[in-house]
Design a protein around this motif. Sequence first.
Motif, PDB file in Angstrom:
ATOM      1  N   THR A   3     -14.574 106.715 -79.329  1.00  9.82           N
ATOM      2  CA  THR A   3     -14.388 106.874 -77.888  1.00  9.82           C
ATOM      3  C   THR A   3     -14.118 105.504 -77.285  1.00  9.82           C
ATOM      4  O   THR A   3     -14.616 104.491 -77.766  1.00  9.82           O
ATOM      5  CB  THR A   3     -15.638 107.482 -77.224  1.00  9.82           C
ATOM      6  N   THR A   4     -13.344 105.484 -76.260  1.00  2.00           N
ATOM      7  CA  THR A   4     -13.022 104.223 -75.604  1.00  2.00           C
ATOM      8  C   THR A   4     -14.174 103.793 -74.718  1.00  2.00           C
ATOM      9  O   THR A   4     -15.043 104.597 -74.361  1.00  2.00           O
ATOM     10  CB  THR A   4     -11.749 104.367 -74.745  1.00  2.00           C
ATOM     11  N   ARG A   5     -14.155 102.522 -74.354  1.00  2.00           N
ATOM     12  CA  ARG A   5     -15.197 102.017 -73.455  1.00  2.00           C
ATOM     13  C   ARG A   5     -15.168 102.734 -72.121  1.00  2.00           C
ATOM     14  O   ARG A   5     -16.211 103.012 -71.526  1.00  2.00           O
ATOM     15  CB  ARG A   5     -15.022 100.515 -73.227  1.00  2.00           C
ATOM     16  N   ILE A   6     -13.972 103.030 -71.656  1.00  2.00           N
ATOM     17  CA  ILE A   6     -13.843 103.737 -70.375  1.00  2.00           C
ATOM     18  C   ILE A   6     -14.481 105.112 -70.474  1.00  2.00           C
ATOM     19  O   ILE A   6     -15.231 105.534 -69.593  1.00  2.00           O
ATOM     20  CB  ILE A   6     -12.359 103.841 -69.954  1.00  2.00           C
ATOM     21  N   ALA A   7     -14.214 105.814 -71.584  1.00  2.00           N
ATOM     22  CA  ALA A   7     -14.798 107.146 -71.781  1.00  2.00           C
ATOM     23  C   ALA A   7     -16.318 107.053 -71.892  1.00  2.00           C
ATOM     24  O   ALA A   7     -17.046 107.894 -71.349  1.00  2.00           O
ATOM     25  CB  ALA A   7     -14.208 107.808 -73.020  1.00  2.00           C
TER      26      ALA A   7
END
Length: 154
Positions: A3-7
């Motif tokens: 998962t991305t940091r934003i997610a």
Amino acid sequence: MATTRIAQRERAQRALQLRAMGATWQRIADDLGYRSRQAAHMSVKTYLAQHQPDPEAERGVTSETLRILQSTLFSRLVDANTQGDTDTVVKLSKELRSLTAESSRLNGLYRPAQTEHAVAVTVTPSPRDAIEEARRRTLEALNTNTIDAEVVEP
């Protein structure tokens, strides 16, 4: 699946919102796909540690929000007064007074006033201090006014 940091941040924000609405950590973990309730809790804890609000910035935002509300309500107060709507004028006046008070508190205008009072204070020694003082005076008197002697009886 990575998962991305934003997610991750968005999921932590959602977890915080759910917690603020009273959801349990287990419910949050189940709803948002965390491995455990502890993982959900740690995610929110990490998010909060990284996103501490700046009190001065928050005060500025809140102050500006209050100013906008006051401006909007004042315009409506003028309209209600022009139309002779006394009930609305009274309601808006109370709300404007409340907003003004809140703004004053927020910006430190309600600091307690410092006043000086002349007060006569008599300090009496505690019983222990009085006994010690009497003992000290007695010893001083004995040391200065006594003759070292011994009484011999026949």
